[in-house]
Structures are given as C-alpha cells and as structure tokens.
Design an enzyme around this catalytic site. Structure first.
Site, PDB file in Angstrom:
ATOM      1  N   LYS A  59       0.758  -1.215   0.551  1.00  0.00           N
ATOM      2  CA  LYS A  59      -0.101  -0.400  -0.553  1.00  0.00           C
ATOM      3  C   LYS A  59       0.854   0.532   0.121  1.00  0.00           C
ATOM      4  CE  LYS A  59      -3.644   1.938   2.391  1.00  0.00           C
ATOM      5  NZ  LYS A  59      -4.920   1.959   3.716  1.00  0.00           N
ATOM      6  N   SER A 134      -9.691   1.186   3.002  1.00  0.00           N
ATOM      7  CA  SER A 134      -8.649   2.512   2.447  1.00  0.00           C
ATOM      8  C   SER A 134      -7.981   1.463   1.124  1.00  0.00           C
ATOM      9  CB  SER A 134      -8.127   3.287   2.899  1.00  0.00           C
ATOM     10  OG  SER A 134      -7.102   2.818   3.845  1.00  0.00           O
ATOM     11  N   SER A 158      -9.418  -0.958   7.022  1.00  0.00           N
ATOM     12  CA  SER A 158      -9.361  -1.082   5.670  1.00  0.00           C
ATOM     13  C   SER A 158      -8.568  -1.672   5.232  1.00  0.00           C
ATOM     14  CB  SER A 158      -8.054   0.229   5.759  1.00  0.00           C
ATOM     15  OG  SER A 158      -8.986   1.387   5.888  1.00  0.00           O
TER      16      SER A 158
HETATM   17  N1  GLN Z   1     -12.754   4.138   6.161  1.00  0.00           N
HETATM   18  C1  GLN Z   1     -12.031   4.401   7.840  1.00  0.00           C
HETATM   19  C2  GLN Z   1     -11.411   5.908   7.491  1.00  0.00           C
HETATM   20  O1  GLN Z   1     -11.656   6.068   6.378  1.00  0.00           O
HETATM   21  C3  GLN Z   1     -11.202   3.275   8.335  1.00  0.00           C
HETATM   22  C4  GLN Z   1      -9.764   3.826   7.293  1.00  0.00           C
HETATM   23  C5  GLN Z   1      -8.728   2.852   7.348  1.00  0.00           C
HETATM   24  O2  GLN Z   1      -8.605   1.442   8.033  1.00  0.00           O
HETATM   25  N2  GLN Z   1      -8.306   3.383   6.828  1.00  0.00           N
HETATM   26  O3  GLN Z   1     -11.061   6.388   8.657  1.00  0.00           O
END
Ligand code: GLN
Length: 465
Positions: A59, A134, A158
């Site tokens: 990532k 994400s 995420s």
């Molecule tokens: N969807 C969550 C957010 O927007 C989680 C993001 C993540 O785990 N990096 O913060």
C-alpha cells in the site's frame, strides 16, 4: 522455490500479470518501473527465505526505498522515502519481492478507494462497484490473482473491509504485533499494518514474516514473530461467540444467510457457538470518527510544504511562511482529508475537548470492557459479518460521508480495542463476495488462524447463498 532462476521467473510472471492492474487502477507505480525493479530484486533476493521469490504489493502509505510513497495524496506526489518500513525490511529479508505501490484513499481515509488523488480503483469483478478501502488497490490486485499477497494498513477496518468486498482473506493483527515504523501515521493509537492473501495460509505466512519486535518502534511488543498453527481436524474445544449487535434487523439478507451457514458449519466442526452481547457496539462508529480524526489532525500537521513533497509558495516568496502553508496544504489535501483535519482540530479544541474527545476515550474503554466481559466468560473467538452489505456502487456514498463511515460499523471495534481480527470469504450474493469476520483475543492470532483454516476448508466460499 530454490534458486535465482526461479525467483527471476516468478518476477517476470508477476510483472506480466501486473499489466492487468491497469484496467482497475490498482497500482500507482508505473508498470515499467515495477518490472525493472522486480527483476533487480529477484537477482538480489535472499535464497532460502520463507517468502523467497514471492511478489508482494505494498500500500502506498508504507515507506519503501524502491518506489515513491504518496499515500494517494497530491501533497506527497513524487515523494521518495529515504528508508524502508520495518515490515518491508522484514519482507525483503524473507526473500519477498516488492511488486509496486497500490492505490488507496488519501492518507488511508475512506472505505472505497474513491478518495485517492489518483482516481478510484475499480472492483475487479464489477467495474461499477468499489473494491472497498482504504487499501482497495492491494485488495483488488490479490483478488485478481496478480499477486498472492499484499500489505495494507488498518486504522478502522481498511484491510478487512476491502478483503470482504473483494472475496479474499484480510488480517489485522493485534495492535503492536507488527512494527509501525515506516507506516505513514494516520491515527497512531489505531494504526497497524495488515495483510491480504488469496488463502489463509498466504496471508498468515506474510503476517508471520513481518511480525515481531522492532527497536525502531517503541509501541511494538517485544515478542517473537507469530508462529502459524497447523490446519486443525476439527474445532472441538473452541467456544465461538456470535454478538447479537452485529446482526441488526437491516443487515443485508444475503450477508445474513452467508453468516447463518457459517454458524451451522462451525457447529458441525465441533465448536460450541453461543450468542453473546457487546452492548456498546452502536457507539463504536461515532467514537472512532472522533478519535481517528483527532489523531489525524495532529499527525498531518507535518505536511506543510517545508519538509516533504511539492512546495507552493503562495505568491509571498520564502518569507511568507503562512502563505506557503496555506497554498501547499490548500492544493495538496483533498476534501475528505480536510474534513478530518477540521473535525479533529474541533474535537481537540479547548471548548470541546471534554464533550467530544474525552467522551470518545471513555466510550473506547467501555468497548474494550465489552470484549473483556465476553472473553472472560470462556469465549475464544467471535464470529460476525465483516460488512453490512456486499460491495456498493461507485459514487453511492461519496456525497454522504456519514453513510460512508457507517460501512465501518463491524470493523472499527477491533481497532479501537487493539484486538486481532480477520475477514475471510464465506459466499457470494448475486455474484458479489461476502466476508465473515473472526475477532480474537490479544496476541492469540494463532487461535484465530486455526479457526480460519478450518472454515476455509469447509465453507463453499465462491458459491451463491
Ligand atoms: N474507513 C475508515 C476511515 O475512513 C478506516 C480507514 C482505515 O482503516 N485506514 O477512517
């Protein structure tokens, strides 16, 4: 794999498969650059490492020497890290090949990979849908069979949420199991590097390789790397809790059917399945969306145009530092990141700290107590759906941040409590993958993986339910 020729063959094949990534915008590194680097890495890789010759995509918020690390943001466009994240160093030491950097929501803020400054990633099975986020680029690459495994990051689901949407395995380890050194900070008390794999075993062995102590991260536990369990014959002796709050009335009927089938299979495998309650679950999303932005607003203060990435002087020349900050941050951050910074600074401000930030920390303690109560009563693991619905349509939640946030309802609890959790595919609904989640006790990933191995063998994961 044993010799350099085989690593080279693996690198070439991976580079060929990566051309597929173009179709769904999963990779941020130019293909030519990845190919060249893969061949160089294969020639230099450590023979004998447990991941020798295995291509692993990473990532874009995890620092690598090889490629740029932009975090899906304009503010770090072209940024090259002077060091590797510890997880990457460990991958390399195990002989893995870093197969490029993957698309993600800007600074990992989002649940659909639509908040990337470099365009959205498409779901590999249905271009009109999102792969989740994400870490959507990593998930899409693994789901499409381009790489066997990839690294993602978790602050609030995420890895597990996109794993669920894409029909693959995604693991978030216990907080402090894997070093955060070189993982670009979002919410430091929540962040952990996680892994995607086509199988429990692939994900597990990559997790094992990156886990363990790191003198460069004071929050990382002083522990040996995770040891993988063997595939169990049955789940006799396991007590699995099914928390009723994770099965609300409006749960997608297909997701419910898939989970019911898993519960039946767990019983057939010899586990005792018990309904349990985690009464504060409904407060988890509001709690998360106070704490994560608060920590983000502090962590993102470092992007000011002085130290990293492109610099815009705002027309005032070098002397006008405020104009420089304003111009750089104004042009560099996207809408969702700004929203988080605004919310974060608001909940931390003197007048609102007690009402929001302190309250959220209290709720966080209650959530942890919920889990302790259940685990103290003899429950080994929890089983839940990973997400309330299968992959949603692109654009569907983009205009409504709260709807987007609510898609994290079943995943953000493990981040707030630090517990290990994973998603694995448990069936399809109208062709779309559904994920089931296991949540374990702190540092008992081995138990969680044991149950996952058993389920992987027993659940018809690509069949309609
Ligand atoms: N969807 C969550 C957010 O927007 C989680 C993001 C993540 O785990 N990096 O913060």
């Amino acid at each position: 794999m044993s010799d350099a020729a085989e690593a080279l063959t693996s690198a070439k094949a991976a580079a060929d498969r990566l051309t597929k990534a173009k179709r769904f915008n999963a990779l941020l590194t130019p293909l030519k650059e990845v190919r060249k680097s893969l061949l160089q890495q294969a020639a230099a890789a450590h023979p004998g490492g447990v991941l020798y010759g295995m291509p692993v995509a990473v990532k874009d918020n995890i620092c690598t020497l090889e490629f740029t690390t932009s975090c899906g943001s304009k503010i770090l466009q072209g940024y090259r890290s002077p060091f590797d994240a510890t997880a990457v160093t460990k991958l390399k030491a195990a002989g893995a090949l870093i197969a490029g950097k993957t698309n993600c929501d800007e600074f990992a803020m989002g649940s659909s990979t639509e908040h990337s400054a470099y365009g959205r990633t498409l779901h590999p099975l249905d271009k009109t849908r999102v792969p989740g986020g994400s870490s959507g680029g990593s998930a899409a690459l693994v789901a499409a069979g381009v790489v066997p495994a990839a690294l993602g990051s978790e602050t609030g689901g995420s890895v597990r949420q996109p794993a669920s949407f894409c029909g693959i395995v995604g693991i978030k380890p216990t907080y402090a199991r894997v070093s955060r050194y070189g993982l670009v900070a979002f919410g430091s008390s929540l962040d952990q590097i996680g892994v995607f794999g086509r199988s429990v075993h692939d994900a597990g062995r990559v997790l094992s390789a990156i886990s363990g102590r790191d003198p460069k991260d004071a929050t990382c536990e002083d522990r040996d790397p995770l040891r993988l369990p063997t595939v169990p014959e049955s789940l006799q002796g396991f007590v699995i809790g099914v928390p009723r709050e994770y099965f609300p009335a409006d749960l997608d009927p297909g997701v419910r059917r898939a989970c019911d089938r898993v519960i039946k299979i767990l019983r057939e495998l010899g586990a005792v399945v018990r309904e349990v309650s985690l009464p504060h679950t409904a407060s988890a999303v509001p709690c998360y969306y106070v704490i994560a932005p608060a920590e983000a607003s502090s962590n993102l203060a470092r992007y000011d145009g002085v130290r990293y990435g492109p610099r815009l002087d705002g027309g005032g020349g070098e002397a006008d530092v405020r104009a420089l900050y304003r111009a750089t941050r104004g042009a560099g951050f996207g809408a969702e990141v700004r929203r988080r910074i605004l919310v974060g600074t608001y909940v931390l401000s003197a007048g609102y700290y007690d009402a929001y930030y302190r309250k959220a920390q209290q709720v966080r303690a209650l959530l942890a107590q919920d889990f302790r109560n259940v685990f103290d009563r003899g429950v080994d693991l929890l089983f839940t759906p990973t997400t309330p619905t299968p992959a949603f349509k692109a654009g569907e939640k983009l205009g409504d941040p709260v709807q987007m946030y609510l898609s994290d309802v079943f995943v953000c609890t493990a981040n707030l409590t630090g517990l290990p959790a994973m998603s694995l595919p448990i069936g399809r609904v109208k062709g779309l993958p559904v994920g089931g989640q296991l949540i374990g006790r702190a540092f008992l990933e081995d138990e969680m993986l044991e149950a996952a191995y058993a389920l992987e063998r027993a659940v018809p994961s690509v069949e309609e339910v």
